[in-house]
Design a protein around this motif. Structure first.
Motif, PDB file in Angstrom:
ATOM      1  N   GLY A  39      42.933  31.921  62.519  1.00  0.00           N
ATOM      2  CA  GLY A  39      42.874  31.753  61.082  1.00  0.00           C
ATOM      3  C   GLY A  39      42.055  30.529  60.722  1.00  0.00           C
ATOM      4  O   GLY A  39      41.695  29.719  61.580  1.00  0.00           O
ATOM      5  N   GLU A  65      42.414  29.800  54.677  1.00  0.00           N
ATOM      6  CA  GLU A  65      43.326  30.938  54.550  1.00  0.00           C
ATOM      7  C   GLU A  65      44.778  30.483  54.476  1.00  0.00           C
ATOM      8  O   GLU A  65      45.576  31.016  53.683  1.00  0.00           O
ATOM      9  CB  GLU A  65      43.117  31.901  55.718  1.00  0.00           C
ATOM     10  N   GLY A 125      47.934  36.158  61.226  1.00  0.00           N
ATOM     11  CA  GLY A 125      47.140  37.288  61.715  1.00  0.00           C
ATOM     12  C   GLY A 125      47.961  38.377  62.357  1.00  0.00           C
ATOM     13  O   GLY A 125      47.421  39.214  63.078  1.00  0.00           O
ATOM     14  N   THR A 131      45.230  28.336  64.261  1.00  0.00           N
ATOM     15  CA  THR A 131      44.354  28.017  63.134  1.00  0.00           C
ATOM     16  C   THR A 131      43.236  27.091  63.590  1.00  0.00           C
ATOM     17  O   THR A 131      43.482  26.105  64.290  1.00  0.00           O
ATOM     18  CB  THR A 131      45.155  27.352  61.996  1.00  0.00           C
TER      19      THR A 131
END
Length: 246
Positions: free
Chosen positions: A211, A215, A240, A180
């Protein structure tokens, strides 16, 4: 406006996923309380969102207890508790020291458990607890032994607490992010190093990118909302496709 007039407490709400969630909760009408270790970013988040901010290190059980007491006095009972605070670190098994292990587990597992325990008397029946886990609890990533062990323990703890809280209809779920793009990822790294890591993750993640904090936060809001009223004890991968498709 799924959280209108709901009291939402985010432990670790001053940066990254926690701050992204705070913004989304605020946009949906929540009354917010945030904790964090960094006084500057915590104050900025509180100013931006009109939230109550209490400086506290989740690794210190006494600080968490005091913060929850202050939150109760100001806002009353808790409808949603988002346990997001955590620390990371990599070391291969032969290089893990007792201090390194304890630093990670004191916050990520011990601190998270006792924060939940102390919050339970303040939680309203029918509320929701969401915990930030990690796909590291499942993935066998070299150098991640201390962090993965803490997050795996957190996952086990959450499922047991979820079962114990069934009579109160308090749901307990985890979100487990994959790679992330947050400020922690960028900390102390050069622009070239950041670009290199992003390119590497683009190769690893089936969706071809990292990400975003927003999200991951959206998944937390979903699990905290009435839309997830029939979801309890799950570990939701927000990665993902890393674990299922990688």
């Amino acid at each position: 406006m799924r959280f209108t007039d709901k009291c939402v407490v985010i432990l670790g709400g001053n940066a990254g996923i926690g701050l992204a969630a705070a913004r989304q909760f605020a946009a949906e009408g929540a009354r917010l309380a945030l904790t964090g270790r960094n006084a500057e970013t915590l104050h900025a988040a509180a100013e931006e969102l009109g939230a109550l901010a209490v400086r506290a290190d989740m690794g210190d059980v006494g600080q968490t207890r005091a913060a929850l007491g202050e939150i109760e006095a100001a806002l009353g009972g808790i409808d949603v508790l988002f346990v997001n605070a955590g620390v990371g670190g990599f070391a291969m098994a032969p290089d893990v020291t007792e201090a390194f292990w304890d630093e990670i587990h004191t916050v990520n597992l011990r601190g998270a458990f006792f924060a939940i325990q102390q919050a339970l008397p303040l939680m309203r029946d029918g509320g929701a607890i969401v915990i930030t886990g990690s796909i590291g609890s499942v993935a066998a990533v070299p150098g991640n032994v201390a962090y993965a062990a803490a997050k795996a323990g957190l996952r086990a703890m959450a499922r047991i607490v979820a079962k114990e809280l069934l009579p109160r209809r308090i749901r307990v779920n985890l979100i487990s992010p994959g790679p992330t793009d947050t400020e922690i990822f960028k900390r102390d790294a050069t622009p070239e190093a950041i670009a290199g890591m992003k390119a590497m993750f683009a190769e690893v993640v089936p969706l071809g990118r990292m990400g975003t904090a927003e999200e991951v936060a959206s998944a937390a809001l979903f699990l905290a909302s009435a839309e997830a009223a029939f979801i309890n004890g799950v570990d939701l991968y927000v990665d993902g496709g890393c674990l299922e498709l990688g």
